[in-house]
Write an enzyme that holds these catalytic residues in place. Structure first.
Site, mmCIF file in Angstrom:
data_model
loop_
_atom_site.group_PDB
_atom_site.id
_atom_site.type_symbol
_atom_site.label_atom_id
_atom_site.label_comp_id
_atom_site.label_asym_id
_atom_site.label_seq_id
_atom_site.Cartn_x
_atom_site.Cartn_y
_atom_site.Cartn_z
ATOM 1 N N GLY A 131 -7.762 -3.698 -5.949
ATOM 2 C CA GLY A 131 -7.792 -5.163 -6.048
ATOM 3 C C GLY A 131 -6.391 -5.681 -5.778
ATOM 4 C CB ILE A 157 -17.321 -9.891 -0.973
ATOM 5 C CG1 ILE A 157 -16.630 -8.515 -0.959
ATOM 6 C CG2 ILE A 157 -17.002 -10.704 0.283
ATOM 7 C CD1 ILE A 157 -15.105 -8.546 -0.971
ATOM 8 C CB THR A 158 -16.384 -15.435 -3.076
ATOM 9 O OG1 THR A 158 -15.676 -14.978 -4.225
ATOM 10 C CG2 THR A 158 -16.982 -16.813 -3.349
ATOM 11 C CG ASP A 241 1.220 -16.398 2.001
ATOM 12 O OD1 ASP A 241 1.209 -15.703 0.969
ATOM 13 O OD2 ASP A 241 2.013 -16.207 2.945
ATOM 14 C CD GLU A 364 -8.484 -17.009 -2.514
ATOM 15 O OE1 GLU A 364 -7.491 -17.329 -1.865
ATOM 16 O OE2 GLU A 364 -9.630 -17.463 -2.305
HETATM 17 N N1 CAA Z 1 2.526 -12.865 4.845
HETATM 18 C C1 CAA Z 1 2.737 -12.005 5.868
HETATM 19 N N2 CAA Z 1 3.188 -10.742 5.685
HETATM 20 C C2 CAA Z 1 3.455 -10.354 4.431
HETATM 21 C C3 CAA Z 1 3.266 -11.209 3.331
HETATM 22 C C4 CAA Z 1 2.792 -12.517 3.568
HETATM 23 N N3 CAA Z 1 2.590 -13.362 2.572
HETATM 24 N N4 CAA Z 1 3.621 -10.548 2.206
HETATM 25 C C5 CAA Z 1 4.015 -9.323 2.599
HETATM 26 N N5 CAA Z 1 3.922 -9.206 3.935
HETATM 27 C C6 CAA Z 1 4.245 -8.045 4.752
HETATM 28 C C7 CAA Z 1 5.628 -7.512 4.419
HETATM 29 O O1 CAA Z 1 6.632 -8.162 5.194
HETATM 30 C C8 CAA Z 1 5.488 -6.052 4.783
HETATM 31 O O2 CAA Z 1 5.596 -5.909 6.193
HETATM 32 P P1 CAA Z 1 6.593 -4.825 6.872
HETATM 33 O O3 CAA Z 1 6.179 -3.483 6.373
HETATM 34 O O4 CAA Z 1 6.378 -5.017 8.330
HETATM 35 O O5 CAA Z 1 7.964 -5.189 6.409
HETATM 36 C C9 CAA Z 1 4.058 -5.749 4.428
HETATM 37 O O6 CAA Z 1 3.354 -6.980 4.393
HETATM 38 C C10 CAA Z 1 3.903 -5.048 3.082
HETATM 39 O O7 CAA Z 1 4.549 -5.849 2.104
HETATM 40 P P2 CAA Z 1 4.743 -5.312 0.615
HETATM 41 O O8 CAA Z 1 5.501 -4.012 0.657
HETATM 42 O O9 CAA Z 1 5.314 -6.425 -0.185
HETATM 43 O O10 CAA Z 1 3.236 -5.002 0.215
HETATM 44 P P3 CAA Z 1 2.611 -4.356 -1.089
HETATM 45 O O11 CAA Z 1 1.680 -3.278 -0.688
HETATM 46 O O12 CAA Z 1 3.671 -4.048 -2.074
HETATM 47 O O13 CAA Z 1 1.662 -5.549 -1.643
HETATM 48 C C11 CAA Z 1 1.174 -7.505 -2.896
HETATM 49 C C12 CAA Z 1 2.150 -6.764 -1.950
HETATM 50 C C13 CAA Z 1 1.826 -8.855 -3.141
HETATM 51 C C14 CAA Z 1 0.984 -6.790 -4.207
HETATM 52 C C15 CAA Z 1 -0.185 -7.679 -2.157
HETATM 53 O O14 CAA Z 1 -0.854 -6.444 -2.046
HETATM 54 C C16 CAA Z 1 -1.078 -8.666 -2.841
HETATM 55 O O15 CAA Z 1 -0.932 -9.874 -2.650
HETATM 56 N N6 CAA Z 1 -2.083 -8.173 -3.645
HETATM 57 C C17 CAA Z 1 -3.087 -9.020 -4.211
HETATM 58 C C18 CAA Z 1 -4.306 -9.001 -3.341
HETATM 59 C C19 CAA Z 1 -5.150 -10.232 -3.512
HETATM 60 O O16 CAA Z 1 -4.650 -11.338 -3.679
HETATM 61 N N7 CAA Z 1 -6.446 -10.052 -3.394
HETATM 62 C C20 CAA Z 1 -7.355 -11.147 -3.423
HETATM 63 C C21 CAA Z 1 -8.674 -10.721 -2.849
HETATM 64 S S1 CAA Z 1 -9.531 -12.006 -1.998
HETATM 65 C C22 CAA Z 1 -10.243 -12.958 -3.181
HETATM 66 O O17 CAA Z 1 -9.951 -12.865 -4.337
HETATM 67 C C23 CAA Z 1 -11.198 -13.976 -2.651
HETATM 68 C C24 CAA Z 1 -12.165 -14.517 -3.644
HETATM 69 O O18 CAA Z 1 -12.743 -13.839 -4.447
HETATM 70 C C25 CAA Z 1 -12.441 -15.956 -3.609
#
Ligand code: CAA
Length: 381
Positions: A131, A157-158, A241, A364
């Site tokens: 997740g 998955i909504t 984002d 999210e």
């Molecule tokens: N935009 C673009 N690229 C990004 C980014 C962003 N916001 N954030 C990170 N990246 C890129 C980084 O630059 C990096 O790229 P490079 O390797 O080329 O430098 C790459 O992504 C990996 O970045 P991290 O090392 O920071 O990644 P990580 O594996 O440590 O994960 C995290 C970061 C913030 C924990 C991320 O995994 C995250 O946001 N997790 C939460 C997932 C989430 O929100 N899930 C929601 C599911 S959908 C949902 O909920 C819908 C619903 O039910 C309604």
């Protein structure tokens, strides 16, 4: 930063409020009680351009900006958070990545019907074992001639049970970590090798159906790759984002509804010989609720403005989502307290808002993930 709404933004707010007050609010309790997908509301939202607010008109959307989307989302969610999340997933998690990464054909054939609300989309990122740690996904996609073949399981998955198409994430190079993830457009209806789990039973947003998705040898055409091979993680995180702004706006709507009800009730209910609104204990709660809600709204509008300005807004979106979702939890908690025992009864909408608020801190990106994103930006300087 200018926080005045333009005439166009005021108009979409009034349009969404009209729909919410006249058509959604009267059925919101019934939708929740029976966990009924709001077909008629989805149709109305589509007619009013709310399923593709920021998609250009030429591609089938309303051609408005992200602040317009946010003010409309708040109004819809104020009446019904389930309708709000259906709108949010469609706009933020499905239309937006296809608009930004799609080919001309994908924009014409897939985005158009989604933005017009003729088709429903969903976002396949989360899995039973991943997740928050999204890049640890196990779903794989293997190239086979002119096709990709997908195997794996998604959950939570909504909109999946109603969806025509999914923005789906899978590993095309499992050894490459997040750089081996790719995004795809996967048909959800009559797709051999793809099936759905049962509808999930939830604490809140019960009318917004969600389920698991199982893929076993699901073959899709090669041209259904969304963006470049290996860039799926960037598609996912940059999409989230924007999604976080949408969920912040949903949380604002839930909190505003709770505050409205607390204010109304405190003026009507008497105790110790006067309306309870005269008691400082109640006034302090109302003051805190209004202040936090205003702060959350300003953060949310700022994030939307930055997205419109096409500058990186990752940390600002996380701040907005963190603040708005935790505000929704606190405001619904206090509003329930103002209502005394009545707040605990399903006869009052507050009980639904209290349950609905809770999810905004989880999906999210949990509040903890938002804090990680914000801290990374602050520490980077
Ligand atoms: N935009 C673009 N690229 C990004 C980014 C962003 N916001 N954030 C990170 N990246 C890129 C980084 O630059 C990096 O790229 P490079 O390797 O080329 O430098 C790459 O992504 C990996 O970045 P991290 O090392 O920071 O990644 P990580 O594996 O440590 O994960 C995290 C970061 C913030 C924990 C991320 O995994 C995250 O946001 N997790 C939460 C997932 C989430 O929100 N899930 C929601 C599911 S959908 C949902 O909920 C819908 C619903 O039910 C309604």
């Amino acid at each position: 930063m200018d926080f005045d709404l333009s005439e166009e933004q005021e108009l979409i707010r009034a349009t969404a409020r009209g729909l919410a007050e006249r058509e959604i609010a009267p059925i919101a309790a019934e939708l929740d009680e029976h966990a009924r997908w709001p077909d008629e509301i989805v149709t109305r939202m589509a007619e009013l351009g709310l399923m593709g607010v920021a998609v250009p008109e030429v591609l089938g959307g309303a051609g408005m900006d992200n602040l317009s989307y946010v003010v409309a989302m708040e109004e819809i969610s104020r009446a019904c958070a389930s309708c709000g999340v259906i709108m949010s997933v469609q706009n933020s998690l499905v239309c937006d990545p296809i608009l930004r990464f799609g080919t001309e054909a994908q924009k014409r054939d897939v985005l158009g019907p989604l933005a017009r609300g003729e088709k429903i989309g969903c976002f396949g990122l989360s899995e039973p074992g991943s997740g928050s740690d999204a890049s640890a996904m196990k779903t794989v996609a293997r190239r086979d001639g002119d096709h990709w073949v997908l195997d794996g399981t998604k959950n939570f998955i909504t909109s999946a049970p109603r969806a025509d198409v999914a923005v789906m994430f899978a590993k095309t190079d499992p050894a490459a970590g997040h750089k081996g993830i790719s995004a795809f457009l996967v048909p959800m209806k009559d797709q051999p090798g793809l099936s759905l789990g049962p509808k999930e039973k939830k604490l809140g947003i019960r009318a917004a159906w969600s389920s698991g998705i199982f893929m076993e040898g699901a073959r899709i055409p090669a041209e259904n790759l969304l963006g470049k091979e290996g860039e799926g993680f960037k598609v996912a995180l940059s999409t989230l984002d924007g999604g976080r702004i949408g969920i912040a706006a949903q949380a604002l709507g839930i909190a505003q509804a709770a505050l409205d009800q607390a204010v109304r009730y405190s003026k009507e209910r008497t105790a110790f010989g006067a309306p309870i609104a005269r008691l400082q204990a109640i006034q302090f709660m109302i003051a805190d609720m209004a202040t936090e809600l205003d702060a959350a709204r300003l953060l949310t509008w700022r994030a939307a403005r930055l997205k419109d300005a096409k500058v990186r807004y990752t940390a600002q979106a996380s701040m907005a989502k963190l603040m708005a979702s935790e505000t929704a939890t606190r405001v619904t908690h206090k509003a329930l307290q103002v209502h005394g025992g009545y707040g605990y009864l399903a006869d009052f909408p507050l009980e639904r808002h209290y349950r609905d608020a809770r999810i905004t801190e989880s999906y999210e990106g949990t509040s903890e993930i938002q804090r990680l994103v914000i801290a990374a930006a602050v520490l980077q300087g």
